[in-house]
Design an enzyme around this catalytic site. Structure first.
Site, PDB file in Angstrom:
ATOM      1  N   CYS A  36       0.800  -1.228   0.000  1.00 58.70           N
ATOM      2  CA  CYS A  36       0.000   0.000   0.000  1.00 58.70           C
ATOM      3  C   CYS A  36       0.838   1.286   0.000  1.00 58.70           C
ATOM      4  O   CYS A  36       1.735   1.453   0.817  1.00 58.70           O
ATOM      5  CB  CYS A  36      -0.943   0.060   1.187  1.00 58.70           C
ATOM      6  SG  CYS A  36      -2.094  -1.282   1.270  1.00 58.70           S
ATOM      7  N   ARG A  84       5.975  -0.388  -4.650  1.00 58.33           N
ATOM      8  CA  ARG A  84       5.560  -1.070  -3.428  1.00 58.33           C
ATOM      9  C   ARG A  84       4.616  -2.231  -3.725  1.00 58.33           C
ATOM     10  O   ARG A  84       4.350  -3.051  -2.859  1.00 58.33           O
ATOM     11  CB  ARG A  84       4.876  -0.078  -2.479  1.00 58.33           C
ATOM     12  CG  ARG A  84       5.776   1.065  -2.079  1.00 58.33           C
ATOM     13  CD  ARG A  84       5.017   2.133  -1.354  1.00 58.33           C
ATOM     14  NE  ARG A  84       4.619   1.740  -0.017  1.00 58.33           N
ATOM     15  CZ  ARG A  84       5.383   1.813   1.053  1.00 58.33           C
ATOM     16  NH1 ARG A  84       6.618   2.264   0.952  1.00 58.33           N
ATOM     17  NH2 ARG A  84       4.935   1.443   2.244  1.00 58.33           N
ATOM     18  N   TRP A  93      -2.693  -2.943  -1.734  1.00 59.65           N
ATOM     19  CA  TRP A  93      -2.219  -4.330  -1.876  1.00 59.65           C
ATOM     20  C   TRP A  93      -3.107  -5.123  -0.940  1.00 59.65           C
ATOM     21  O   TRP A  93      -3.041  -4.954   0.280  1.00 59.65           O
ATOM     22  CB  TRP A  93      -0.760  -4.398  -1.455  1.00 59.65           C
ATOM     23  CG  TRP A  93      -0.068  -5.678  -1.776  1.00 59.65           C
ATOM     24  CD1 TRP A  93       0.465  -6.056  -2.976  1.00 59.65           C
ATOM     25  CD2 TRP A  93       0.198  -6.754  -0.866  1.00 59.65           C
ATOM     26  NE1 TRP A  93       1.040  -7.296  -2.865  1.00 59.65           N
ATOM     27  CE2 TRP A  93       0.889  -7.751  -1.592  1.00 59.65           C
ATOM     28  CE3 TRP A  93      -0.082  -6.990   0.482  1.00 59.65           C
ATOM     29  CZ2 TRP A  93       1.301  -8.944  -1.016  1.00 59.65           C
ATOM     30  CZ3 TRP A  93       0.328  -8.179   1.053  1.00 59.65           C
ATOM     31  CH2 TRP A  93       1.016  -9.132   0.300  1.00 59.65           C
ATOM     32  N   ASN A 146      -2.856   2.138   5.226  1.00 62.79           N
ATOM     33  CA  ASN A 146      -1.892   1.067   4.991  1.00 62.79           C
ATOM     34  C   ASN A 146      -1.712   0.360   6.320  1.00 62.79           C
ATOM     35  O   ASN A 146      -1.445   1.009   7.321  1.00 62.79           O
ATOM     36  CB  ASN A 146      -0.566   1.680   4.513  1.00 62.79           C
ATOM     37  CG  ASN A 146       0.555   0.661   4.432  1.00 62.79           C
ATOM     38  OD1 ASN A 146       0.312  -0.535   4.472  1.00 62.79           O
ATOM     39  ND2 ASN A 146       1.771   1.150   4.311  1.00 62.79           N
ATOM     40  N   GLY A 147      -1.880  -0.965   6.356  1.00 63.72           N
ATOM     41  CA  GLY A 147      -1.725  -1.708   7.606  1.00 63.72           C
ATOM     42  C   GLY A 147      -2.937  -2.574   7.876  1.00 63.72           C
ATOM     43  O   GLY A 147      -3.769  -2.787   6.985  1.00 63.72           O
ATOM     44  N   GLU A 165      19.410 -17.530  -2.546  1.00 64.91           N
ATOM     45  CA  GLU A 165      19.037 -16.263  -3.156  1.00 64.91           C
ATOM     46  C   GLU A 165      18.742 -16.434  -4.650  1.00 64.91           C
ATOM     47  O   GLU A 165      17.791 -15.851  -5.177  1.00 64.91           O
ATOM     48  CB  GLU A 165      20.151 -15.226  -2.926  1.00 64.91           C
ATOM     49  CG  GLU A 165      19.941 -13.878  -3.571  1.00 64.91           C
ATOM     50  CD  GLU A 165      18.706 -13.122  -3.072  1.00 64.91           C
ATOM     51  OE1 GLU A 165      18.064 -13.567  -2.102  1.00 64.91           O
ATOM     52  OE2 GLU A 165      18.364 -12.092  -3.688  1.00 64.91           O
ATOM     53  N   LYS A 219      15.191 -15.487  -6.330  1.00 64.36           N
ATOM     54  CA  LYS A 219      15.062 -14.527  -7.442  1.00 64.36           C
ATOM     55  C   LYS A 219      14.314 -15.172  -8.601  1.00 64.36           C
ATOM     56  O   LYS A 219      13.458 -14.539  -9.220  1.00 64.36           O
ATOM     57  CB  LYS A 219      16.446 -14.076  -7.938  1.00 64.36           C
ATOM     58  CG  LYS A 219      17.154 -13.055  -7.076  1.00 64.36           C
ATOM     59  CD  LYS A 219      16.650 -11.656  -7.242  1.00 64.36           C
ATOM     60  CE  LYS A 219      15.893 -11.084  -6.114  1.00 64.36           C
ATOM     61  NZ  LYS A 219      16.149 -11.205  -4.748  1.00 64.36           N
ATOM     62  N   GLU A 226      10.492 -15.628  -7.658  1.00 66.20           N
ATOM     63  CA  GLU A 226       9.682 -14.420  -7.479  1.00 66.20           C
ATOM     64  C   GLU A 226       9.503 -13.639  -8.787  1.00 66.20           C
ATOM     65  O   GLU A 226       8.494 -12.969  -8.977  1.00 66.20           O
ATOM     66  CB  GLU A 226      10.207 -13.532  -6.351  1.00 66.20           C
ATOM     67  CG  GLU A 226      11.491 -12.809  -6.598  1.00 66.20           C
ATOM     68  CD  GLU A 226      11.891 -11.918  -5.414  1.00 66.20           C
ATOM     69  OE1 GLU A 226      11.035 -11.437  -4.675  1.00 66.20           O
ATOM     70  OE2 GLU A 226      13.102 -11.712  -5.245  1.00 66.20           O
ATOM     71  N   HIS A 283      19.894 -36.513   0.585  1.00 65.74           N
ATOM     72  CA  HIS A 283      19.023 -36.913   1.692  1.00 65.74           C
ATOM     73  C   HIS A 283      17.545 -36.777   1.327  1.00 65.74           C
ATOM     74  O   HIS A 283      16.709 -36.597   2.203  1.00 65.74           O
ATOM     75  CB  HIS A 283      19.362 -36.100   2.943  1.00 65.74           C
ATOM     76  CG  HIS A 283      20.762 -36.337   3.424  1.00 65.74           C
ATOM     77  ND1 HIS A 283      21.151 -37.512   4.021  1.00 65.74           N
ATOM     78  CD2 HIS A 283      21.885 -35.582   3.318  1.00 65.74           C
ATOM     79  CE1 HIS A 283      22.452 -37.466   4.302  1.00 65.74           C
ATOM     80  NE2 HIS A 283      22.917 -36.290   3.877  1.00 65.74           N
ATOM     81  N   LYS A 323       7.027  -4.421  -2.145  1.00 66.50           N
ATOM     82  CA  LYS A 323       8.414  -4.060  -1.853  1.00 66.50           C
ATOM     83  C   LYS A 323       8.674  -4.060  -0.356  1.00 66.50           C
ATOM     84  O   LYS A 323       9.721  -4.494   0.101  1.00 66.50           O
ATOM     85  CB  LYS A 323       8.709  -2.679  -2.446  1.00 66.50           C
ATOM     86  CG  LYS A 323      10.139  -2.204  -2.237  1.00 66.50           C
ATOM     87  CD  LYS A 323      11.123  -3.080  -2.977  1.00 66.50           C
ATOM     88  CE  LYS A 323      12.562  -2.683  -2.760  1.00 66.50           C
ATOM     89  NZ  LYS A 323      13.473  -3.786  -3.162  1.00 66.50           N
TER      90      LYS A 323
HETATM   91  O1  M6R Z   1      13.078  -4.591   3.295  1.00 68.22           O
HETATM   92  P1  M6R Z   1      13.571  -5.912   3.771  1.00 68.22           P
HETATM   93  O2  M6R Z   1      14.994  -6.166   3.453  1.00 68.22           O
HETATM   94  O3  M6R Z   1      13.296  -6.148   5.249  1.00 68.22           O
HETATM   95  O4  M6R Z   1      12.704  -6.976   2.983  1.00 68.22           O
HETATM   96  C1  M6R Z   1      12.805  -8.341   3.246  1.00 68.22           C
HETATM   97  C2  M6R Z   1      12.101  -9.145   2.178  1.00 68.22           C
HETATM   98  O5  M6R Z   1      10.743  -8.836   2.131  1.00 68.22           O
HETATM   99  C3  M6R Z   1      12.709  -8.917   0.785  1.00 68.22           C
HETATM  100  O6  M6R Z   1      14.080  -9.172   0.765  1.00 68.22           O
HETATM  101  C4  M6R Z   1      12.007  -9.836  -0.233  1.00 68.22           C
HETATM  102  O7  M6R Z   1      12.330 -11.172   0.012  1.00 68.22           O
HETATM  103  C5  M6R Z   1      12.362  -9.434  -1.671  1.00 68.22           C
HETATM  104  N1  M6R Z   1      11.211  -9.608  -2.506  1.00 68.22           N
HETATM  105  C6  M6R Z   1      13.444 -10.248  -2.254  1.00 68.22           C
HETATM  106  O8  M6R Z   1      13.700  -9.913  -3.575  1.00 68.22           O
END
Ligand code: M6R
Length: 607
Positions: free
Chosen positions: A2, A27, A76, A102-103, A483, A487, A490, A506, A602
């Site tokens: 949001c 965001r 969102w 937002n929240g 990671e 990536k 997502e 395993h 975000k």
């Molecule tokens: O703002 P932050 O680093 O606390 O965010 C943590 C995660 O939400 C963030 O890294 C998320 O996993 C991203 N989408 C990764 O690309």
């Protein structure tokens, strides 16, 4: 998650608000709306989908150009589906109040029961519509809307950043925050309030970072910040933002993500700024804190992976034992057993991640010093931590985190070197040699990135139709494997799992067949022979392997990707952009929304 903007000034307010929302698009959102006053009424226009749909609707509203006070929201979905009736702003039953939020108001069902009993009706499933009606209800016995707003917020439990407009006060915006970001921008003859600075950065660089439990009342030329508790005035320091819109724009790149991957050499340079003196690391922010006996790193997503990577350096170089935990688990541990001289390090790009913030608060309650590693200056985590180190990476717009991880890795390396000095874990010469390698990274990456991008493009064409992927790594490469998988999933929605290479046999190896490729981080380090064994096990099951490796190593795999050699664990700084570029290219080739992947936000300001 949001985006909110409120504006009171001298310009046509709706275009200012729409442009502000556009700068908050990163965001993530699924619907949008604006409210403005005109002809003695509050007007609300909302639409599902992207901002273009909202603009289309606004084009048919004749009064849009006249108002000089308005507020807007990108939603969102949390409570209720992403449909127009759930989009913000929401109005109170008598049409006198409009609100964006937002929240999450956790007790909204209880509050709703009271309101329904009093005859209120609801057209959405949102907690926000409950809150705005609660204000209408409390106004009946309050001296003014400000008191009613404060009273309703005191009854609401949960998180919020809210803006409120009252039909009776056309040039006024009320706003408040509790565990969700809200920043106040002071212009000349105009004032702003928004979820993030880029929303109003073209108009002003002067900001106040509002704190939890504060209400602000703003007009074009005045503002008051008040304590929610008793409406006492509060005086705040005004900060000046150093970065500009250029830093928050695409600068010719196809996507923010690509730009941010290519910014990593600069991010490393900037990360060093102010942190070197006479050939050694200085981290003044840490001088007053003891070297921890044990460090608990707590974070989410990519920041968690940085923490896992940093553990290797902190343990190896600084001899500080490290535990790394996901914030959403850490915050609900029944008993975290802290010892004297333990320290918690929370890592967060945004500084607003709800679980990480809650973990910080839980640790502080136990009396443990909490160090914050954040990118966003003035964010909640940065303000609440006992000390904060800024990553100095500049705004990261793409939802997928890239340069933030690089900057976090650099800061973790600098912290390890700094504590290695205080703990005598490394000699001055060893530290200097390592620092020289780190300082050489920007040039090395600048030279290597174009070829890496090309190789990522080639491989993406071959593997884009694959439905499943493994990413394997050992030691410092294991967090990078996690990671890489994050990536890929997502951005391109391809199922990908990161695994410790030694763990494959395993169970997971059962999944391997010719259609299930494995991306192996096979860099030239002490664990390489072990990694090669794991790779061979995959190949023995007809699994295809892409090996991310260094020149001159004898690999017999489906695809080899050679990157410049660096001693471990610093090699991670080169492997990371390779993984990012591969995911970027696959997603772009598949036509996915690279900068705003579906279902993601975000800044995750809800649990
Ligand atoms: O703002 P932050 O680093 O606390 O965010 C943590 C995660 O939400 C963030 O890294 C998320 O996993 C991203 N989408 C990764 O690309």
């Amino acid at each position: 998650m949001c985006g909110i903007i409120g504006y009171a000034g001298h310009r046509p307010a709706v275009p200012v608000v729409i442009e502000g929302l556009r700068r908050l698009e990163y965001r993530g959102y699924d619907s949008a709306g604006v409210a403005f006053s005109g002809h003695g009424n509050l007007h609300v226009v909302r639409a599902t989908g992207k901002l273009a749909a909202l603009e289309e609707k606004l084009a048919h509203e004749e009064s849009v150009i006249t108002p000089t006070c308005a507020m807007g929201h990108t939603r969102w979905a949390t409570h209720g589906a992403p449909v127009e009736r759930n989009a913000h702003p929401h109005c109170s039953n008598d049409g006198s109040l409009a609100m964006v939020h937002n929240g999450i108001i956790e007790n909204f069902q209880e509050l709703k029961v009271e309101l329904v009993a009093k005859g209120y009706t609801f057209s959405s499933e949102t907690d926000t519509e409950v809150l705005v009606n609660l204000i209408e209800e409390r106004r009946k016995n309050a001296p003014d809307v400000l008191h009613a707003f404060a009273e309703a917020l005191r009854e609401a439990h949960g998180t919020y950043a809210v803006c409120l407009m009252d039909r009776a006060e056309p040039g006024v915006i009320y706003a408040a925050r509790m565990s969700a970001p809200l920043i106040f921008g002071l212009g000349t003859g105009e004032n702003f309030v928004a979820s993030d600075i880029p929303a109003f950065l073209p108009f002003t660089r002067k900001v106040i970072f509002l704190e939890d439990g504060e209400i602000v009342r703003l007009t074009a030329t005045t503002y008051e910040v008040l304590h929610l508790e008793d409406l006492r005035p509060k005086v705040h320091e005004i900060h000046t933002i150093a970065w500009d819109m250029q830093a928050a724009q695409k600068s010719g790149y196809r996507h923010f993500m690509l730009k941010e991957i290519f910014e990593q050499p600069r991010v490393i340079l900037d990360g060093f700024a102010g942190r070197m003196h006479e050939g050694d690391v200085v981290l003044k922010e840490l001088d007053a804190l003891p070297v921890p006996r044990r460090l608990h790193i707590v974070a989410c997503g990519t920041s968690y992976h940085s923490g896992l990577w940093g553990r290797h350096l902190l343990e190896h170089w600084a001899h500080v034992p490290v535990q790394v935990e996901i914030a959403s688990e850490f915050r609900y541990r029944e008993a975290v057993l802290f010892d004297k001289d333990d320290m918690v390090l929370v890592i967060s790009q945004s500084g607003e991640t709800a679980d990480t913030l809650a973990a910080l608060r839980a640790a502080k309650k136990c009396g443990v010093p909490v160090l914050g590693l954040c990118n966003v200056v003035g964010s909640s985590i940065a303000r609440e931590a006992s000390a904060v180190l800024y990553t100095q990476a500049g705004p990261e717009i793409s939802v997928a985190s890239t340069k933030a991880m690089c900057s976090q890795m650099l800061m973790l390396a600098l912290m390890a070197l700094y504590w290695a000095r205080r703990n005598e874990g490394m000699t001055l010469q060893e530290r200097r040699t390592t620092l020289a390698l780190l300082a050489g990274l920007p040039d090395l990456l600048d030279a290597a990135l174009p070829a890496m991008h090309q190789r990522a493009r080639e491989l993406s064409r071959k593997y884009a139709q694959t439905r499943n992927f493994f990413y394997l790594g050992r030691g410092h490469c294991y967090p990078l494997a996690l990671e890489g998988a994050l990536k890929l999933k997502e951005l391109s929605y391809i199922h990908a799992e990161g695994y410790a290479a030694g763990e494959m046999k395993h169970g997971p190896i059962a999944l391997i067949d010719p259609s299930f490729p494995t991306f192996v981080l096979a860099l030239d380090d002490a664990l390489l022979p072990k990694v090669v064994s794991n790779m061979v096990e995959v190949q023995a099951r007809q699994g295809k392997v892409i090996a991310l490796t260094n020149e001159g190593l004898d690999m017999h795999v489906e695809d080899i990707w050679e990157i410049p050699r660096l001693p471990s664990p610093l090699a991670g700084f080169v492997a990371l952009p390779a993984l990012q570029l591969f995911s970027y290219e696959v997603a772009d080739y598949l036509g996915k929304d690279v900068d705003q992947p579906r279902n993601l936000a975000k800044s995750v300001t809800v649990e």
